[in-house]
Design an enzyme around this catalytic site. Structure first.
Site, mmCIF file in Angstrom:
data_model
loop_
_atom_site.group_PDB
_atom_site.id
_atom_site.type_symbol
_atom_site.label_atom_id
_atom_site.label_comp_id
_atom_site.label_asym_id
_atom_site.label_seq_id
_atom_site.Cartn_x
_atom_site.Cartn_y
_atom_site.Cartn_z
ATOM 1 N N GLY A 36 -15.737 35.076 12.771
ATOM 2 C CA GLY A 36 -16.887 34.637 13.578
ATOM 3 C C GLY A 36 -18.061 35.587 13.375
ATOM 4 O O GLY A 36 -19.210 35.157 13.163
ATOM 5 N N HIS A 37 -17.789 36.906 13.424
ATOM 6 C CA HIS A 37 -18.855 37.879 13.172
ATOM 7 C C HIS A 37 -19.341 37.761 11.719
ATOM 8 O O HIS A 37 -20.543 37.871 11.450
ATOM 9 C CB HIS A 37 -18.349 39.309 13.388
ATOM 10 C CG HIS A 37 -17.895 39.604 14.781
ATOM 11 N ND1 HIS A 37 -16.576 39.788 15.105
ATOM 12 C CD2 HIS A 37 -18.596 39.758 15.940
ATOM 13 C CE1 HIS A 37 -16.471 40.062 16.397
ATOM 14 N NE2 HIS A 37 -17.671 40.030 16.935
ATOM 15 N N GLN A 148 -22.285 31.107 19.376
ATOM 16 C CA GLN A 148 -22.247 30.116 20.473
ATOM 17 C C GLN A 148 -20.996 30.265 21.331
ATOM 18 O O GLN A 148 -20.948 29.811 22.468
ATOM 19 C CB GLN A 148 -22.304 28.704 19.880
ATOM 20 C CG GLN A 148 -22.397 27.617 20.942
ATOM 21 C CD GLN A 148 -22.083 26.250 20.392
ATOM 22 O OE1 GLN A 148 -22.612 25.869 19.345
ATOM 23 N NE2 GLN A 148 -21.238 25.496 21.091
ATOM 24 N N LYS A 149 -19.978 30.919 20.799
ATOM 25 C CA LYS A 149 -18.715 31.112 21.526
ATOM 26 C C LYS A 149 -18.973 31.699 22.927
ATOM 27 O O LYS A 149 -18.381 31.268 23.906
ATOM 28 C CB LYS A 149 -17.826 32.012 20.675
ATOM 29 C CG LYS A 149 -16.776 32.796 21.376
ATOM 30 C CD LYS A 149 -15.544 31.984 21.640
ATOM 31 C CE LYS A 149 -14.440 32.802 22.255
ATOM 32 N NZ LYS A 149 -14.863 34.047 22.868
#
Ligand code: PAF
Length: 305
Positions: A36-37, A148-149
């Site tokens: 994700g990062h 967005q998480k």
């Protein structure tokens, strides 16, 4: 790629960038970097001449009894990933550098910080906003990238940037999921294999609620009730057999909230007429899992954030 610990060194570096009209993207993180990062860093590298990634486990955003002491700290692996992704600087300051002695200033973003994560975790968003404001002032980026998480966090940061006139664009990137649908999070590593099976209720409930919306359901209460039913053990119709077995074996799972809200103000929606966000938190064992999904009735024009 350079690793900098001193804010003054970062200040000199970004001063040089500004003098030479070189654009700077910024990805603030607490480390323990995952795919994700990586997606945020890749997007920043694509859209800017230089990218700075901060790695700082921010004590101000952890409440009493939360996992500050045990939060994963993996700086060497984080630096290696940033280098692989062509970031230019990893900024890894000490707590002393980020919380100067005598510090009394707190940034509070009222309203959008109050509910959901703000209600469950007292002081959390003051801690986030205060440290993100300080990071913005050190790095002075042209664009800052958030996932967005942590949907509520993106709303809080956008509001702060607008209210305090930070001269930068906030870019929100889509949630990255494992193949089974679980949203990536540094805290997923706390889940046992059995808990992870139960955790899948969260993305499945949100996906199922989106299907309901796409089938024409516009009543907020009905959408909320649908999510709650899909998240509770009693409704296991869409869960695999193994999940039922695990729950019978006593995995503790608790729905902290499952809401449908306005995407900008986070106020609950009674009747869906445009875009909305499904926000939910499922606690599985001792791990809190957040997820969200942006939904809209069929035929709604695309949403420009
Ligand atoms: O999303 C995070 O990792 C943190 O809340 C942030 C934005 C780096 C602030 O500490």
């Amino acid at each position: 790629m350079r690793v900098m610990k001193d804010p003054a060194e970062v200040g000199e570096y970004v001063g040089m960038l500004r003098r030479n009209r070189i654009t700077c993207g910024f990805v603030p993180t607490m480390g323990a970097l995952h795919a994700g990062h990586a997606a945020l860093i890749e997007r920043s590298v694509q859209e800017n001449d230089r990218t700075v990634v901060s790695v700082y486990v921010n004590p101000l955003q952890f409440g009493a009894g939360e996992d500050l002491a045990t939060y994963p700290r993996t700086l060497d692996a984080d630096v290696a990933l940033c280098a692989e992704l062509h970031a230019d600087v990893v900024f890894a300051p000490s707590v002393k550098a980020m919380q100067p002695p005598g510090r009394v200033t707190v940034v509070t973003v009222r309203g959008v910080s109050d509910d959901f994560e703000g209600a469950q975790r007292a002081g959390h968003f003051d801690g986030v906003a205060t440290i993100v404001a300080r990071l913005f002032n050190v790095v002075r980026p042209d664009r800052a990238y958030f996932g967005q998480k942590d949907y509520q966090q993106t709303v809080v940061v956008r509001r702060m940037v607008a209210d305090l006139a930070f001269p930068l664009d906030v870019v929100v990137c889509p949630i990255v999921r494992d193949p089974d649908g679980l949203a990536l999070s540094s805290r997923n590593r706390y889940l046992s294999p059995e808990e992870r099976v139960v955790a899948l209720r969260l993305p499945r409930a949100l996906e199922s609620a989106e299907m309901l919306v796409l089938a024409g359901e516009c009543d907020g209460a009905a959408i909320r009730a649908h999510m709650a039913a899909k998240l509770t053990p009693a409704d296991s119709s869409d869960a695999p057999d193994s999940a039922d077995a695990v729950e019978r074996d006593g995995i503790d799972a608790d729905v902290e909230y499952a809401e449908i809200v306005d995407p900008m103000t986070l106020t609950p929606i009674e009747r869906l007429t445009g875009h909305a966000v499904l926000l939910a938190v499922l606690r599985v064992g001792t791990t809190r899992l957040l997820d969200n999904r942006i939904v809209a009735p069929p035929g709604t024009p695309a949403w420009e954030r």
